[in-house]
Write an enzyme that holds these catalytic residues in place. Sequence first.
Site, PDB file in Angstrom:
ATOM      1  N   HIS A 180       0.792 -86.521  20.982  1.00 16.35           N
ATOM      2  CA  HIS A 180      -0.396 -87.069  20.314  1.00 16.35           C
ATOM      3  C   HIS A 180      -1.544 -86.054  20.415  1.00 16.35           C
ATOM      4  O   HIS A 180      -1.893 -85.593  21.505  1.00 16.35           O
ATOM      5  CB  HIS A 180      -0.800 -88.409  20.918  1.00 16.35           C
ATOM      6  CG  HIS A 180      -1.834 -89.108  20.094  1.00 16.35           C
ATOM      7  ND1 HIS A 180      -1.505 -89.978  19.077  1.00 16.35           N
ATOM      8  CD2 HIS A 180      -3.182 -89.009  20.081  1.00 16.35           C
ATOM      9  CE1 HIS A 180      -2.622 -90.409  18.497  1.00 16.35           C
ATOM     10  NE2 HIS A 180      -3.650 -89.816  19.082  1.00 16.35           N
ATOM     11  N   ALA A 181      -2.136 -85.740  19.276  1.00 19.16           N
ATOM     12  CA  ALA A 181      -3.133 -84.666  19.223  1.00 19.16           C
ATOM     13  C   ALA A 181      -4.336 -84.968  20.115  1.00 19.16           C
ATOM     14  O   ALA A 181      -4.812 -86.102  20.174  1.00 19.16           O
ATOM     15  CB  ALA A 181      -3.608 -84.481  17.787  1.00 19.16           C
TER      16      ALA A 181
ATOM     17  N   HIS B 246     -10.075 -82.406  12.817  1.00 15.13           N
ATOM     18  CA  HIS B 246     -10.542 -83.482  13.711  1.00 15.13           C
ATOM     19  C   HIS B 246     -10.647 -82.963  15.151  1.00 15.13           C
ATOM     20  O   HIS B 246     -11.676 -83.131  15.817  1.00 15.13           O
ATOM     21  CB  HIS B 246      -9.558 -84.665  13.632  1.00 15.13           C
ATOM     22  CG  HIS B 246      -9.869 -85.772  14.591  1.00 15.13           C
ATOM     23  ND1 HIS B 246     -10.592 -86.889  14.238  1.00 15.13           N
ATOM     24  CD2 HIS B 246      -9.562 -85.930  15.912  1.00 15.13           C
ATOM     25  CE1 HIS B 246     -10.724 -87.686  15.288  1.00 15.13           C
ATOM     26  NE2 HIS B 246     -10.100 -87.130  16.323  1.00 15.13           N
ATOM     27  N   GLU B 247      -9.581 -82.329  15.608  1.00 11.72           N
ATOM     28  CA  GLU B 247      -9.575 -81.860  17.005  1.00 11.72           C
ATOM     29  C   GLU B 247     -10.604 -80.753  17.209  1.00 11.72           C
ATOM     30  O   GLU B 247     -11.283 -80.700  18.236  1.00 11.72           O
ATOM     31  CB  GLU B 247      -8.176 -81.366  17.410  1.00 11.72           C
ATOM     32  CG  GLU B 247      -7.089 -82.443  17.347  1.00 11.72           C
ATOM     33  CD  GLU B 247      -7.451 -83.710  18.105  1.00 11.72           C
ATOM     34  OE1 GLU B 247      -8.245 -83.640  19.064  1.00 11.72           O
ATOM     35  OE2 GLU B 247      -6.951 -84.780  17.719  1.00 11.72           O
TER      36      GLU B 247
ATOM     37  N   HIS C 157     -13.982 -81.973  17.994  1.00 10.69           N
ATOM     38  CA  HIS C 157     -14.205 -82.277  19.415  1.00 10.69           C
ATOM     39  C   HIS C 157     -14.587 -80.997  20.167  1.00 10.69           C
ATOM     40  O   HIS C 157     -15.519 -80.970  20.959  1.00 10.69           O
ATOM     41  CB  HIS C 157     -12.927 -82.831  20.057  1.00 10.69           C
ATOM     42  CG  HIS C 157     -12.580 -84.243  19.659  1.00 10.69           C
ATOM     43  ND1 HIS C 157     -13.460 -85.285  19.758  1.00 10.69           N
ATOM     44  CD2 HIS C 157     -11.417 -84.787  19.203  1.00 10.69           C
ATOM     45  CE1 HIS C 157     -12.862 -86.419  19.381  1.00 10.69           C
ATOM     46  NE2 HIS C 157     -11.620 -86.136  19.035  1.00 10.69           N
TER      47      HIS C 157
ATOM     48  N   GLU D 161     -15.581 -88.708  17.610  1.00  4.36           N
ATOM     49  CA  GLU D 161     -14.439 -88.811  16.696  1.00  4.36           C
ATOM     50  C   GLU D 161     -14.807 -88.487  15.252  1.00  4.36           C
ATOM     51  O   GLU D 161     -13.928 -88.237  14.426  1.00  4.36           O
ATOM     52  CB  GLU D 161     -13.850 -90.225  16.763  1.00  4.36           C
ATOM     53  CG  GLU D 161     -13.333 -90.637  18.136  1.00  4.36           C
ATOM     54  CD  GLU D 161     -12.280 -89.693  18.691  1.00  4.36           C
ATOM     55  OE1 GLU D 161     -11.602 -89.014  17.886  1.00  4.36           O
ATOM     56  OE2 GLU D 161     -12.153 -89.595  19.927  1.00  4.36           O
TER      57      GLU D 161
ATOM     58  N   HIS E 129      -2.818 -95.318  22.101  1.00  3.09           N
ATOM     59  CA  HIS E 129      -4.070 -95.576  22.809  1.00  3.09           C
ATOM     60  C   HIS E 129      -4.002 -96.778  23.745  1.00  3.09           C
ATOM     61  O   HIS E 129      -4.881 -96.956  24.578  1.00  3.09           O
ATOM     62  CB  HIS E 129      -5.201 -95.752  21.789  1.00  3.09           C
ATOM     63  CG  HIS E 129      -5.345 -94.562  20.885  1.00  3.09           C
ATOM     64  ND1 HIS E 129      -4.394 -94.233  19.934  1.00  3.09           N
ATOM     65  CD2 HIS E 129      -6.288 -93.599  20.807  1.00  3.09           C
ATOM     66  CE1 HIS E 129      -4.754 -93.133  19.309  1.00  3.09           C
ATOM     67  NE2 HIS E 129      -5.898 -92.719  19.815  1.00  3.09           N
TER      68      HIS E 129
ATOM     69  N   TYR F 204     -12.938 -95.144  16.752  1.00  6.96           N
ATOM     70  CA  TYR F 204     -12.379 -94.637  15.485  1.00  6.96           C
ATOM     71  C   TYR F 204     -12.900 -95.440  14.294  1.00  6.96           C
ATOM     72  O   TYR F 204     -13.077 -94.903  13.213  1.00  6.96           O
ATOM     73  CB  TYR F 204     -10.853 -94.660  15.524  1.00  6.96           C
ATOM     74  CG  TYR F 204     -10.281 -93.813  16.633  1.00  6.96           C
ATOM     75  CD1 TYR F 204     -10.359 -92.427  16.598  1.00  6.96           C
ATOM     76  CD2 TYR F 204      -9.685 -94.390  17.747  1.00  6.96           C
ATOM     77  CE1 TYR F 204      -9.851 -91.645  17.637  1.00  6.96           C
ATOM     78  CE2 TYR F 204      -9.170 -93.623  18.789  1.00  6.96           C
ATOM     79  CZ  TYR F 204      -9.265 -92.248  18.720  1.00  6.96           C
ATOM     80  OH  TYR F 204      -8.766 -91.486  19.744  1.00  6.96           O
TER      81      TYR F 204
END
Length: 619
Positions: free
Chosen positions: A360-361, A390-391, A394, A418, A518, A528
């Site tokens: 999971h990323a 997305h990552e 962060h 997020e 999650h 999210y």
Amino acid sequence: MQRIYRNIFVASILAVSALLAACQQQTGPAVTEEAAPDSQTLTADDARQFVEDAQQQLETLSIDAARTFWIYQTYINQDTQGLAAKVSEQGTALSVKFANEAAKFRDVEVDADLRRKLDILSRGLVLPAPVDAEKNAELADITTRLDGMYGTGQYCKAGDNGERQCQVLGDLEETLKTSRNPDELLDAWQGWRTISPPMKDLYVREVELANEGARELGFADVSELWRSNYDMEPDAFSAEMDRLWGQVEPLYEALHCHVRSELNEQYGDDVAPLQGPIPAHLLGNMWAQQWGNIYDLVAPDIEAEDVDVEALLIANGYDEIKMVEAGEAFFSSLGFAPLPDTFWERSQFTKPQDREVVCHASAWDIDNKDDIRIKMCIKINEDDFRTIHHELGHNYYQRAYKEQPFLYLGSANDGFHEAVGDTIALSITPEYLQQIGLLDEVPDASGDIGLLMRQALDKVAFLPFGLLVDQWRWRVFSGEVGPEGYNELWWQLREQYQGISSPVSRPDDAFDPGAKYHVPGNTPYARYFLAHILQFQFHRSLCEIAGNQAPIHRCSIYGSEEAGSRLNAMLEMGLSRPWPDALEAVTGSRDMDATAILDYFAPLKSWLDEQNQGRQCGW
Ligand code: X8Z
Ligand code: ZN
């Protein structure tokens, strides 16, 4: 708050949790139960000193913890699990200690900044353990085991040749994405859910222990604790979620109605009935949370050339690294400094063949400074191209706030963290793809409905899922529903919010929430939902700042240093200010508001309403 304690996406959070523990067990921290003055005589100076000490201890410890969790998740075995459980135990114990001590300053008059830091210390834990050392160790063991069970989950069955064959999540997701054979889809869908019944008893105990910990800290339960992290009262936050959902519900229902009708054409009445909820295995995604993979089944009948990002990536020879480089280049075009060499050396981009990992990323900040990394099992497709952005969002956030005091190393609220990378990914428009040499010709406006449909299948379809995961957890934590009702409640919420049903009746031992990362990973999920609202607000404002005249759904902020610097102003604030201040820094508004996502999809909404005429919508 989201920075503190258990957030595997923002590694430093984990780190803190781990650190704390180590410190508490092994050192004589400056502030201890014994040493702390009586709460009657505490002063603002005591508070300042306490916060300073706590920050220092947490900071020191966070690096070891982050490293330990990184190794565990990228090399899962008995040994790394044991080490991770240990560090988690130590971290939780220390953070619980600080949370209790911070509470003693409740009636001491301190300035707003100090109050904020004390609040972060007292509310920042995601899963607080009871003070009792045995219970703390038990909780740490459970959380670590659940992580590992998810990461190593497999569905094994006899293959055509009679030999046992096992599939991991990535394989099963591929089936959900590409197969149009309902039996195959059902098999993969059910198969993945065989990993979670063994999690159930552990989860039940985890809930008990964490609730006990939350009560010791003065919260009614973990639900109240989680909802207390949004600069407003917990119940006001739940109401805020409902309000935002109310704004977008009609758009979701219009999309649902159209998709259900097209699925009925594809699969017929027996598999995909025209009325009632949609069976969960037909939507192209293991959790029916994003539906972009069934675009081909629901695509509008339009002349314009289709923009298929996956095909473009493949045709242009993109490999995993090149996909990440494209993400970095986008941020560079906004004026952000390039990623450090260590990012490229230390990240996990592809799935290692020789060991088990959590695929999971996630994005990590190992040293609260420059050692930022992503951990993914990248596949060359559009989903992962977007997830890379997305990552990276962060990571750029983490780097932007690195000069803040330790307790402010986080986002304004967890939805902000997020939303950043997703905001950037909204700028992956045909025009942008042309600018970076992936696409020859940008389709004219007649292609907009197709493009909007692709986006809506991911962004609009996600909204009720984003809402319901924590609706489920809040009720589980509050005890409104006991273990015997966990699975039923899950499907009740899936139907109520998403209009989705289980394709088959579920076995008695089913624990379907456990098959969603999650839940065993204990990552709060409301973030999210918020991110899906916020990213459109950010996008709309940044487009204006960039001076982009195009309709919001065709705007890309690529290359706009003005937009980048405004975004950076918000990122740099970290967690130092209440989130409305951060929101204002980019958008000028202090309210979360769904009108931006509604504006974005307005042309699609009109089109859907036309298509849906004469159809019986709802479920
Ligand atoms: O978990 C994630 C990210 C890591 S923070 C990949 N997301 C949620 C999910 O996959 O369920 C992004 C969208 C929602
Ligand atoms: Zn994320």
